[in-house]
Design a protein around this motif. Structure first.
Motif, PDB file in Angstrom:
ATOM      1  N   GLY A   1       0.811  -1.214   0.000  1.00 61.55           N
ATOM      2  CA  GLY A   1       0.000   0.000   0.000  1.00 61.55           C
ATOM      3  C   GLY A   1       0.836   1.252   0.000  1.00 61.55           C
ATOM      4  O   GLY A   1       0.364   2.319  -0.328  1.00 61.55           O
ATOM      5  N   GLY A   2       2.059   1.149   0.376  1.00 63.12           N
ATOM      6  CA  GLY A   2       2.891   2.360   0.403  1.00 63.12           C
ATOM      7  C   GLY A   2       3.290   2.727   1.809  1.00 63.12           C
ATOM      8  O   GLY A   2       3.375   3.881   2.161  1.00 63.12           O
ATOM      9  N   GLY A   3       3.510   1.709   2.608  1.00 63.77           N
ATOM     10  CA  GLY A   3       4.125   2.010   3.895  1.00 63.77           C
ATOM     11  C   GLY A   3       3.139   2.191   5.013  1.00 63.77           C
ATOM     12  O   GLY A   3       1.934   2.350   4.795  1.00 63.77           O
ATOM     13  N   PRO A   4       3.652   2.153   6.209  1.00 66.90           N
ATOM     14  CA  PRO A   4       2.805   2.219   7.401  1.00 66.90           C
ATOM     15  C   PRO A   4       2.077   3.542   7.544  1.00 66.90           C
ATOM     16  O   PRO A   4       0.979   3.574   8.096  1.00 66.90           O
ATOM     17  CB  PRO A   4       3.791   2.039   8.549  1.00 66.90           C
ATOM     18  N   SER A   5       2.668   4.611   7.048  1.00 62.57           N
ATOM     19  CA  SER A   5       1.982   5.882   7.248  1.00 62.57           C
ATOM     20  C   SER A   5       0.693   5.898   6.456  1.00 62.57           C
ATOM     21  O   SER A   5      -0.331   6.408   6.895  1.00 62.57           O
ATOM     22  CB  SER A   5       2.879   7.033   6.845  1.00 62.57           C
ATOM     23  N   LYS A   6       0.734   5.290   5.275  1.00 62.46           N
ATOM     24  CA  LYS A   6      -0.488   5.208   4.480  1.00 62.46           C
ATOM     25  C   LYS A   6      -1.507   4.321   5.183  1.00 62.46           C
ATOM     26  O   LYS A   6      -2.702   4.600   5.178  1.00 62.46           O
ATOM     27  CB  LYS A   6      -0.177   4.634   3.105  1.00 62.46           C
ATOM     28  N   THR A   7      -0.993   3.262   5.783  1.00 61.72           N
ATOM     29  CA  THR A   7      -1.905   2.374   6.509  1.00 61.72           C
ATOM     30  C   THR A   7      -2.579   3.134   7.629  1.00 61.72           C
ATOM     31  O   THR A   7      -3.775   2.980   7.879  1.00 61.72           O
ATOM     32  CB  THR A   7      -1.132   1.188   7.090  1.00 61.72           C
ATOM     33  N   ARG A   8      -1.779   3.964   8.288  1.00 61.60           N
ATOM     34  CA  ARG A   8      -2.331   4.766   9.369  1.00 61.60           C
ATOM     35  C   ARG A   8      -3.423   5.686   8.835  1.00 61.60           C
ATOM     36  O   ARG A   8      -4.492   5.826   9.426  1.00 61.60           O
ATOM     37  CB  ARG A   8      -1.214   5.582  10.005  1.00 61.60           C
TER      38      ARG A   8
ATOM     39  N   LEU B   1      27.944  11.320   6.820  1.00 61.85           N
ATOM     40  CA  LEU B   1      27.572  10.095   6.133  1.00 61.85           C
ATOM     41  C   LEU B   1      26.758   9.250   7.089  1.00 61.85           C
ATOM     42  O   LEU B   1      27.134   9.069   8.237  1.00 61.85           O
ATOM     43  CB  LEU B   1      28.820   9.322   5.728  1.00 61.85           C
ATOM     44  N   TYR B   2      25.673   8.726   6.590  1.00 63.08           N
ATOM     45  CA  TYR B   2      24.822   7.903   7.438  1.00 63.08           C
ATOM     46  C   TYR B   2      24.813   6.489   6.911  1.00 63.08           C
ATOM     47  O   TYR B   2      24.883   6.260   5.709  1.00 63.08           O
ATOM     48  CB  TYR B   2      23.393   8.442   7.466  1.00 63.08           C
ATOM     49  N   ASN B   3      24.724   5.590   7.833  1.00 60.46           N
ATOM     50  CA  ASN B   3      24.601   4.202   7.451  1.00 60.46           C
ATOM     51  C   ASN B   3      23.133   3.831   7.555  1.00 60.46           C
ATOM     52  O   ASN B   3      22.582   3.732   8.637  1.00 60.46           O
ATOM     53  CB  ASN B   3      25.435   3.351   8.408  1.00 60.46           C
ATOM     54  N   PHE B   4      22.512   3.635   6.414  1.00 63.24           N
ATOM     55  CA  PHE B   4      21.107   3.272   6.442  1.00 63.24           C
ATOM     56  C   PHE B   4      21.008   1.773   6.595  1.00 63.24           C
ATOM     57  O   PHE B   4      21.478   1.017   5.747  1.00 63.24           O
ATOM     58  CB  PHE B   4      20.418   3.707   5.158  1.00 63.24           C
ATOM     59  N   MET B   5      20.432   1.362   7.674  1.00 61.78           N
ATOM     60  CA  MET B   5      20.251  -0.056   7.855  1.00 61.78           C
ATOM     61  C   MET B   5      19.141  -0.494   6.916  1.00 61.78           C
ATOM     62  O   MET B   5      18.400   0.319   6.375  1.00 61.78           O
ATOM     63  CB  MET B   5      19.851  -0.368   9.298  1.00 61.78           C
ATOM     64  N   GLY B   6      19.042  -1.782   6.782  1.00 63.18           N
ATOM     65  CA  GLY B   6      18.089  -2.302   5.813  1.00 63.18           C
ATOM     66  C   GLY B   6      16.672  -1.858   6.100  1.00 63.18           C
ATOM     67  O   GLY B   6      15.963  -1.417   5.203  1.00 63.18           O
ATOM     68  N   ASP B   7      16.312  -1.894   7.345  1.00 65.70           N
ATOM     69  CA  ASP B   7      14.897  -1.613   7.631  1.00 65.70           C
ATOM     70  C   ASP B   7      14.601  -0.124   7.520  1.00 65.70           C
ATOM     71  O   ASP B   7      13.473   0.274   7.298  1.00 65.70           O
ATOM     72  CB  ASP B   7      14.485  -2.164   8.996  1.00 65.70           C
ATOM     73  N   ALA B   8      15.660   0.696   7.693  1.00 65.15           N
ATOM     74  CA  ALA B   8      15.429   2.123   7.548  1.00 65.15           C
ATOM     75  C   ALA B   8      15.046   2.449   6.115  1.00 65.15           C
ATOM     76  O   ALA B   8      14.336   3.406   5.852  1.00 65.15           O
ATOM     77  CB  ALA B   8      16.672   2.894   7.939  1.00 65.15           C
ATOM     78  N   LEU B   9      15.543   1.638   5.193  1.00 64.17           N
ATOM     79  CA  LEU B   9      15.191   1.897   3.802  1.00 64.17           C
ATOM     80  C   LEU B   9      13.851   1.289   3.458  1.00 64.17           C
ATOM     81  O   LEU B   9      13.115   1.807   2.629  1.00 64.17           O
ATOM     82  CB  LEU B   9      16.263   1.324   2.883  1.00 64.17           C
ATOM     83  N   GLN B  10      13.567   0.176   4.090  1.00 70.36           N
ATOM     84  CA  GLN B  10      12.331  -0.493   3.705  1.00 70.36           C
ATOM     85  C   GLN B  10      11.108   0.219   4.258  1.00 70.36           C
ATOM     86  O   GLN B  10      10.129   0.409   3.563  1.00 70.36           O
ATOM     87  CB  GLN B  10      12.355  -1.932   4.217  1.00 70.36           C
ATOM     88  N   HIS B  11      11.223   0.642   5.505  1.00 72.65           N
ATOM     89  CA  HIS B  11      10.057   1.298   6.080  1.00 72.65           C
ATOM     90  C   HIS B  11      10.111   2.775   5.768  1.00 72.65           C
ATOM     91  O   HIS B  11      11.065   3.451   6.131  1.00 72.65           O
ATOM     92  CB  HIS B  11      10.028   1.095   7.595  1.00 72.65           C
ATOM     93  N   THR B  12       9.104   3.257   5.128  1.00 71.84           N
ATOM     94  CA  THR B  12       9.113   4.667   4.816  1.00 71.84           C
ATOM     95  C   THR B  12       8.888   5.486   6.065  1.00 71.84           C
ATOM     96  O   THR B  12       9.396   6.570   6.202  1.00 71.84           O
ATOM     97  CB  THR B  12       8.027   4.989   3.794  1.00 71.84           C
ATOM     98  N   SER B  13       8.129   4.955   6.992  1.00 69.88           N
ATOM     99  CA  SER B  13       8.013   5.627   8.272  1.00 69.88           C
ATOM    100  C   SER B  13       7.674   4.582   9.307  1.00 69.88           C
ATOM    101  O   SER B  13       7.344   3.454   8.997  1.00 69.88           O
ATOM    102  CB  SER B  13       6.938   6.705   8.230  1.00 69.88           C
ATOM    103  N   GLN B  14       7.774   5.000  10.557  1.00 69.24           N
ATOM    104  CA  GLN B  14       7.559   4.046  11.633  1.00 69.24           C
ATOM    105  C   GLN B  14       6.080   3.736  11.740  1.00 69.24           C
ATOM    106  O   GLN B  14       5.259   4.646  11.886  1.00 69.24           O
ATOM    107  CB  GLN B  14       8.067   4.651  12.927  1.00 69.24           C
ATOM    108  N   SER B  15       5.769   2.490  11.660  1.00 68.34           N
ATOM    109  CA  SER B  15       4.364   2.136  11.817  1.00 68.34           C
ATOM    110  C   SER B  15       4.056   1.985  13.296  1.00 68.34           C
ATOM    111  O   SER B  15       4.886   1.505  14.063  1.00 68.34           O
ATOM    112  CB  SER B  15       4.088   0.839  11.074  1.00 68.34           C
ATOM    113  N   LEU B  16       2.885   2.420  13.656  1.00 71.99           N
ATOM    114  CA  LEU B  16       2.561   2.474  15.082  1.00 71.99           C
ATOM    115  C   LEU B  16       2.510   1.098  15.734  1.00 71.99           C
ATOM    116  O   LEU B  16       3.164   0.884  16.765  1.00 71.99           O
ATOM    117  CB  LEU B  16       1.249   3.235  15.270  1.00 71.99           C
TER     118      LEU B  16
END
Lengths: 378, 774
Positions: B140-147, B382-397
Motif C-alpha cells: 500500500g505504500g508504507g505504514p503511514s499510508k496504513t495509518r 555520512l549515514y549508514n542506512f540499515m536495511g529496515d530504515a530503507l524499507q520502512h518509509t516511516s515508523q508504523s505504530l
C-alpha cells in the motif's frame, strides 16, 4: 615534573568556622550583581511569607498558614538558584576537575522541574475544582494576591535591570559573569479553601514569589574566560516570556478574585488556575529541554551548524586522513568542550595539524579541545 | 512522478523538503480556498433546494446550465478535432454513468445533510486511490499510508455509529417529502432493506458512490485524451447528460405536480450552485493541479473544504443567516428544526477525515533514520542506512509498539518494572472505575494520585529503555545519562511529595480533621497487596542479582487523608518504582548497574509497603481508640523518612551531573596518574578530567607534555592502556611537544587577526595564557 594538583589540607579549613564561612558566603553573594539581586528578592519573598505566616497564626487562619508554606516551598527554588550561583564560583578541585559551573545548569533544571510539578498540581486541583466548584470565601483573596503581584513586579523590575547589567557588564576582572536569570519566575495561583471540611472555608489567594533559575556563567577555570554572548539571547528571551506569563498569572488571580467578588462566578477561579498552569508548563519546557540537553552531554545546538564546516576544514588539512569520534558538549552556558581523534598520515606534521585544528575549533567557539592524534598504519 | 521527484530531492542532502517558494503559490492557495468555500456554500444551498425541487429536475438543471456556460466558453464543437461516432457513443455511456453518480451523490445529500456529504463525498481521487491501494493491495505504500487508511475508516465508522442524528431518525418515518419517484422509492426501499437508519444509509450510499466516482474518473481519463482535453470532455459530458436526462424530466413534470411556487425565485440559487459547484471548482482545481503538486493541492483542498463545511454547518441554521438568506422562503422555516445538527461524532470524524486526507495525500518520503558513520572528505555527514530504515518509509505504530515491547521484555529489569507498572495501572483503573461507578470523589481523586505516582514508574521504564539507544550525532556519548537524570528527577519528585506530605501533616497536627475511616482500610489493604506482589517480583530479581553494590534505599509510603467535604479517605500509594538510579554512586558495578537499579526499586517498593502498613496501623488506632493524632504523626514520620533517604540519591546523581570524578575511581585514577608521569618521555600532564557519563561509561581527557624525541603513538597507547585499567573507557589524550608550543606562539600572531575578525578576543586570551602557562 611538579605535581599540578595539591593534595594537602590547604583546601579544607582546619576547623569548622561557621561565622567566617557565613560572612564569606555573604561577601561572595554581594560581590556579584546577579546573586545580589537574587538574594534581595529572596529576602523580600521570605519576609512576605513570614508576614503571611505570622498573620495567619495570629488570626488563626489555616488557609494563610498553608499558603505561606507554599511560599516557602517556592522560596526553596530561589534559594537553589542562589546556592547555585555561589557554588558555581567555587574553584575546581581534585574531584571536580571542571569546577562547579554546572551547578547553574542543574539549578535551572531543578527549578524547571519544580515549576512543572507546581503547574501539574495546580492543574489537577483546577480540574478537580472545575468539576465541583467549591465555595471560595474571597475576603482575603484580593489583598493577598495584589500584594503578591507587587512582589512579582518588583522581581520583574529587578531582574530586567539585572538583564541590562548583563548587557552592559563584561569588563570586570572576574572575566565576565553574565546571567540569564529566570529570577522572577513567579507564578500566581489561587488556592481557595481546599480545607472546606474544617468549616474554615476561607479562601486565600496565593501568589508565589519568584524562582530563580540562574544560568549565569562565571569563569569556570582560570583559563576559561568566557566571552558571554550568542546563545544567551534565546534563554533571556524565554526567561522574559516566562516572567511575563507569571505576572499575567497573578493578574489572572486578581481578575478571578474580582469576578468572584462582583459576579459570584465561582468557575472563574479553576479556569484561571488551569490557564496559569498551562502557561507555566509551556514556558518551562524550553528551559527544561535546554538544561536536559546540557546535562546529557548533547552536542550544543549553537555549534550544530558550525561543526560540519569545521570537520570539513580539518579534513582538508594536509595529511589528515580521517576524523573520528567527535564529542562536543556544553560545560555550562557558552563553554563548549570537545574531544576528537584524528587519523593522520605517517609523514604528516602532527604539530601543525594539532595547532590548525585547535585554531579551527576555537574560531567556532569551542573553548577546550582535546585532539588525540593517531598515525595511520602504512 | 511527483512523488519520485520530491524524494529524490530529499535524499540529495537537503534536510527539509524542498517546496516551491510560498509567495508564488499563495495566490493559488487562496483561490483554492475561495473556490472550496463557495463549493461548500453551494452544497449547503443545494441541500435546501433539494427539499423543494425533485432530484432529477435538480440535476438536469445543473447539467443544463453548466453545459450552456461551458459550451459558450470552451466551444467544444468549433475548436479541436472532430468527434467520431464511436467517440460519441463512448461519450453517451460516460454521460449516463456520470448522471447516475451525481444522482447517487445528491440523493445521499438529501439523506445525510450537507456537512456529512462534504465529508464523505468530496475526497480527491488521489486520496481514495491511496486508500484503496492500502486496503486491497499488499504494497500500500508504507505504514503511514496504513495509518491514514485506518483513520479514514475510523472516521467513516464514527459517522455511522457515533453520529446521534436523532432528528434524522424521526424524518425517516415519513419521508414522503421526496419520495415521489420510482427511482428514489427504490433507493429508499433498498436502504430500508439494509435495516439501517436513514442517514446511515446515506453514509453507505455516499461511500459507494465515492468509490464509483473515483473509478469513473480513472476510466474517463483515456476518453478525455481521445476527446482532446479534460475541459472539453467535461463540457460535452454535461451537454450529453442533460440531453439524457431530458426525457425523464419531461415525463416527471408531466406526471407529478411540482411543489415549486415560482421558478423565478430559484434562478439565483441555481445560478450560484452551478457556478460554485460545477464550474468554478472544476477550473480552479485544474489550475491548481498544474501549478502545484497534485498531492498538495488535494490536501489543501480537502482541508479547506472540510473546515468551511464545519463552519457553515455551524452557522447555516443560525437565525442570523436565515435573515441573510432571503431566497429561502418562510415556508421552509419549520423544516430547519429537522436540519442535520452538528454532533460530536461528526466533529470527531471531520477531524479524522482531515488527518486521513493529509496523510494519504502526502507523498511517501524516504526514512531518514540512519546511524552516523563519519564525515566524507567534503564534510557532509555520512549515514549508514540499515536495511529496515530503507524499507520502512516511516515508523508504523503497531510495529513501534511491538518493537518497544520486545525491547522492554528483553531485559530483566525493565521487564520487572513493566509488569509492576501494569499491575499498578490495573489497580488504579479498578479504583477509578469503581470510584466513577459509586460516584465517590474521594476514590477518583485517589486514583488520579495513583496515576501521578505511576508516572515515576513510567519514567523509570522509559529511562531503562532509552539507555539502550545508540549514540547519535547529537548525543555523541549515547543516552546512558538518561538513567541518572531519571534517578535525579525521581528523587526530586519524592522530595516534593515528602515536602507536601510534611506540610499537610503539620497543618493537620495543629488541627486534626475528623477522618472517615470507612474507605481507608480496603484501599490501603489493596495498595498493600499490590506492593506485596511488587516485593515478590522484585525480591526474586534481587536474589538473583549479586548483591555486591550497596544502594541507596529510599522509601516512602504516605497517607493522604484529604479533607474532602464528604468523602474522606485514606490513601496509601502503591509502589513507585524509581528505575534508573542507584548505579550512579556505586561505581564498581561493572555492568552490574542494572542490579543496583533493581535493588533500588525493590527497596523502594518494600518501603512503600511499610508505609501502607503504617497507614493501616494508624487507621486501626483511629478506629479503636479514636486517636486522630495518629494519622498526622504517621505521615510526618514517613515524610521525614522519605526526605532523609532521598538525599543520598540526590547527592549522588548531582555529583554525576556536575561531572565529578567518580569517587570510587579516585584512588585508581591517582595511581594511574602517577604511573603516567613515570612513563618514559612524559614531562608532565595537565587538565586531567575524568567524569562518569553513565553507569558503564567513564570518559576522560588529559593533556600530556612530552619530550621532543619520543614516539607519540607509543605513549598514547601506553597512557590509554593505563587509564583503561583504571576504569576509564573513553579516553582522549592530547600530546604536546615542546616544538608545538613554539609553533603555537609563532602562529598566534596570525591567529590574532583571524580571531579578531571572528570576534573571539576572549578565547584568544585563553590561548595565549595557555602558552604562557606551559
Amino acid at each position: 615534573m611538579l605535581p599540578l594538583s595539591i593534595k594537602d589540607d590547604e583546601y579544607k579549613p582546619a576547623k569548622f568556622n561557621l561565622p567566617g564561612k557565613i560572612s564569606g558566603w555573604f561577601r561572595s553573594i554581594l560581590s556579584d550583581k546577579t546573586s545580589r539581586n537574587l538574594f534581595f528578592f529572596l529576602c523580600l519573598n521570605l519576609s512576605f511569607a513570614f508576614v503571611e505566616l505570622s498573620y495567619g497564626i495570629w488570626s488563626n487562619s489555616l488557609g494563610l498558614i498553608s499558603d505561606s508554606f507554599h511560599m516557602f516551598f517556592d522560596c526553596t527554588a530561589l534559594l537553589a538558584g542562589l546556592a547555585a550561583s555561589v557554588i558555581s564560583r567555587w574553584r575546581s578541585n581534585d574531584s571536580f576537575s571542571y569546577g562547579y559551573v554546572r551547578a547553574e545548569v542543574l539549578a535551572g533544571f531543578v527549578n524547571g522541574l519544580f515549576l512543572i510539578f507546581t503547574a501539574f498540581f495546580i492543574f489537577s486541583e483546577g480540574v478537580e475544582r472545575a468539576l465541583e466548584p467549591p465555595h471560595v470565601n474571597h475576603d482575603r483573596l484580593l489583598p493577598v494576591s495584589i500584594a503578591g503581584l507587587l512582589v512579582n513586579l518588583v522581581g520583574i523590575f529587578v531582574f530586567q535591570h539585572g538583564g541590562h547589567g548583563h548587557s552592559h557588564g563584561g569588563d570586570d576582572d572576574h572575566g565576565h559573569s553574565h546571567s540569564m536569570f529566570n529570577g522572577s519566575a513567579s507564578h500566581g495561583h489561587s488556592h481557595g479553601g481546599h480545607e472546606t471540611k474544617h468549616g474554615h472555608g476561607d479562601g486565600h489567594g496565593h501568589s508565589h514569589g519568584g524562582h530563580g533559575h540562574s544560568h549565569d556563567d562565571p569563569h569556570c577555570h582560570d583559563e576559561l574566560h568566557t566571552p558571554g554572548k550568542g546563545s544567551s539571547k534565546q534563554i533571556l528571551q524565554g526567561v522574559f516570556l516566562h516572567i511575563v506569563a507569571d505576572t499575567l498569572g497573578s493578574v489572572g488571580v486578581i481578575i478571578s478574585a474580582l469576578l468572584m467578588q462582583k459576579y459570584d462566578l465561582m468557575i472563574a477561579d479553576p479556569i484561571c488556575s488551569i490557564c496559569i498552569s498551562i502557561l507555566i508548563g509551556v514556558s518551562v519546557v524550553p528551559l527544561l529541554r535546554e538544561s536536559i540537553g546540557i546535562l546529557m552531554q548533547q552536542t550544543p545546538p549553537a555549534l550544530d551548524n558550525a561543526l560540519p564546516e569545521c570537520y570539513q576544514r580539518v579534513q582538508q588539512l594536509q595529511g589528515v586522513y580521517n576524523l573520528q569520534e567527535p564529542h562536543f558538549w556544553t560545560l555550562c552556558t557558552d563553554v563548549y568542550i570537545g574531544t576528537l581523534k584524528l587519523l593522520i598520515a605517517p609523514d604528516a606534521d602532527s604539530k601543525w595539524i594539532l595547532s590548525q585544528t585547535h585554531s579551527i575549533f576555537t574560531q567556532a567557539g569551542v573553548r577546550q579541545l582535546y585532539v588525540q592524534i593517531e598515525v595511520a598504519a602504512m | 512522478m511527483d512523488d519520485k521527484y520530491s524524494s529524490n530531492v530529499l535524499s540529495s542532502g537537503k534536510l527539509g523538503r524542498v517546496e516551491v517558494p510560498n509567495a508564488r503559490l499563495t495566490r493559488y492557495i487562496v483561490l483554492l480556498l475561495v473556490s472550496k468555500l463557495l463549493k461548500a456554500l453551494g452544497i449547503f444551498e443545494s441541500y435546501d433546494l433539494l427539499k423543494v425541487v425533485h432530484i432529477v429536475q435538480f440535476i438536469f438543471i445543473l447539467k443544463l446550465g453548466c453545459a450552456v456556460i461551458l459550451v459558450f466558453f470552451q466551444k467544444p464543437f468549433s475548436s479541436g478535432k472532430v468527434i467520431s461516432k464511436r467517440q460519441w457513443i463512448k461519450l453517451l455511456k460516460h454521460a449516463v454513468i456520470s448522471c447516475i453518480i451525481s444522482l447517487l451523490g445528491f440523493f445521499g445529500l438529501t439523506l445525510c445533510g450537507p456537512l456529512r456529504t462534504l465529508l464523505l463525498f468530496e475526497h480527491s481521487d488521489l486520496v481514495v486511490i491511496a486508500l484503496l491501494s492500502v486496503l486491497f493491495t499488499s504494497s500500500g505504500g508504507g505504514p503511514s499510508k496504513t495509518r491514514g487508511a485506518a483513520l479514514f475508516i475510523v472516521a467513516v465508522i464514527c459517522l455511522l455509529l457515533f453520529d446521534n442524528d436523532d432528528l434524522m431518525a424521526k424524518m425517516a418515518e415519513h419521508p414522503e417529502g421526496h419520495h415521489d419517484s420510482a427511482l428514489t422509492h427504490a433507493l429508499y426501499t433498498a436502504i430500508a432493506f439494509l435495516g439501517v437508519a436513514d442517514h446511515k444509509g446515506g453514509v453507505v450510499l455516499l461511500v459507494v458512490s465515492l468509490c464509483l466516482k473515483i473509478g469513473f474518473h480513472t476510466a474517463s481519463r483515456k476518453l478525455s485524451v481521445e476527446i482532446g482535453g479534460a475541459k472539453r470532455l467535461y463540457a460535452l459530458d454535461n451537454l450529453v447528460s442533460s440531453v439524457v436526462l431530458l426525457p425523464w424530466v419531461i415525463v416527471l413534470s408531466a406526471t407529478t405536480e411540482s411543489k415549486v411556487e415560482s421558478w423565478s425565485a430559484l434562478i439565483l440559487p441555481f445560478g450560484m450552485i452551478i457556478f460554485s459547484v460545477m464550474i468554478l471548482e472544476f477550473y480552479v482545481e485544474s489550475i491548481c493541479v498544474t501549478k502545484m503538486e497534485a498531492p498538495r493541492c488535494a490536501r489543501y483542498g480537502a482541508i479547506f473544504l472540510f473546515l468551511s463545511g464545519l463552519l457553515l454547518a455551524n452557522f447555516w441554521t443560525h437565525p442570523l443567516t436565515d435573515q441573510l438568506r432571503t431566497m429561502s422562503k418562510s415556508s421552509q422555516q419549520d423544516s430547519t428544526e429537522t436540519e442535520h445538527v452538528l454532533s460530536g461524532g461528526v466533529i470527531v470524524s471531520a477531524v479524522f477525515f482531515i488527518m486521513a486526507d493529509s496523510i494519504l495525500s502526502s507523498p511517501s518520503k524516504k526514512g531518514q533514520k540512519g546511524t552516523l558513520v563519519g564525515y566524507s572528505p567534503e564534510g557532509t555527514p555520512l549515514y549508514n542506512f540499515m536495511g529496515d530504515a530503507l524499507q520502512h518509509t516511516s515508523q508504523s505504530l503497531p510495529h513501534f509498539i511491538k518493537e518497544s515491547l520486545k525491547q522492554i521484555l528483553e531485559e530483566y529489569d525493565s521487564r520487572q518494572i513493566f509488569y509492576f507498572l501494569c499491575l499498578n495501572l490495573a489497580f488504579t483503573f479498578v479504583e477509578l472505575f469503581y470510584g466513577v461507578w459509586t460516584n465517590s470523589l474521594g476514590l477518583i481523586s485517589d486514583g488520579f494520585h495513583m496515576l501521578f505516582d505511576c508516572s515515576a514508574l513510567v519514567l523509570g521504564l522509559f529511562a531503562a529503555l532509552m539507555t539502550r539507544w545508540k549514540a547519535t550525532r547529537i548525543f555523541s556519548y549515547g543516552y546512558g545519562r538518561v538513567e541518572i537524570l531519571s534517578g535525579f528527577i525521581n528523587g526530586l519528585f519524592l522530595m516534593v511529595i515528602a515536602f507536601f506530605v510534611f506540610v499537610e501533616s503539620i497543618t493537620r497536627l495543629v488541627d486534626p480533621p475528623n477522618i472517615n475511616t470507612d474507605m481507608l482500610t480496603p484501599v490501603s489493604v489493596g495498595g498493600l497487596l499490590v506492593n506485596l506482589v511488587g516485593i515478590c517480583a522484585f525480591s526474586h530479581a534481587h536474589s538473583h542479582g549479586a548483591a555486591k553494590s550497596s544502594c541507596s534505599s529510599h522509601d516512602h509510603g504516605h497517607s493522604h487523608g484529604h479533607g474532602h467535604s464528604e468523602h474522606n479517605h485514606g490513601h496509601s500509594h502503591g509502589g513507585h518504582g524509581h528505575g534508573g538510579h542507584g548505579q550512579s554512586s556505586h561505581g564498581h558495578s561493572h555492568g552490574g548497574g542494572m542490579n543496583a537499579n533493581m535493588r533500588g526499586v525493590f527497596l523502594h517498593v518494600l518501603a512503600d509497603t511499610l508505609g501502607s502498613v503504617g497507614v493501616i496501623i494508624s487507621t486501626i488506632l483511629i478506629r479503636q481508640f479514636g486517636w486522630l493524632i495518629a494519622d498526622p504523626i504517621c505521615s510526618l514520620f514517613i515524610s521525614t523518612l522519605i526526605f532523609l533517604s532521598v538525599i543520598p540519591l540526590l547527592t549522588d546523581a548531582a555529583e554525576v551531573l556536575l561531572l565529578r570524578t567518580p569517587p570510587e575511581l579516585e584512588k585508581d585514577l591517582n595511581i594511574a596518574l602517577e604511573k603516567i608521569e613515570k612513563v618514559e618521555g612524559v614531562l608532565s600532564y595537565r587538565d586531567p578530567h575524568f567524569w562518569r557519563h553513565s553507569a558503564s561509561a567513564v570518559a576522560g581527557t588529559i593533556h600530556l607534555q612530552l619530550m621532543s624525541d619520543v614516539v607519540e603513538q607509543r605513549i598514547i597507547q601506553q597512557v590509554t592502556a593505563i587509564l583503561k585499567d583504571a576504569g576509564v573507557n573513553n579516553v582522549s589524550v592530547q600530546v604536546e611537544k615542546e616544538a608545538y608550543f613554539q609553533h603555537m606562539s609563532g602562529l598566534s600572531t596570525g591567529f590574532h587577526e583571524v580571531l579578531a575578525m571572528t570576534q573571539h578576543m576572549e578565547s584568544m586570551k585563553y590561548l595565549k595564557d595557555g602558552t604562557c602557562i606551559m
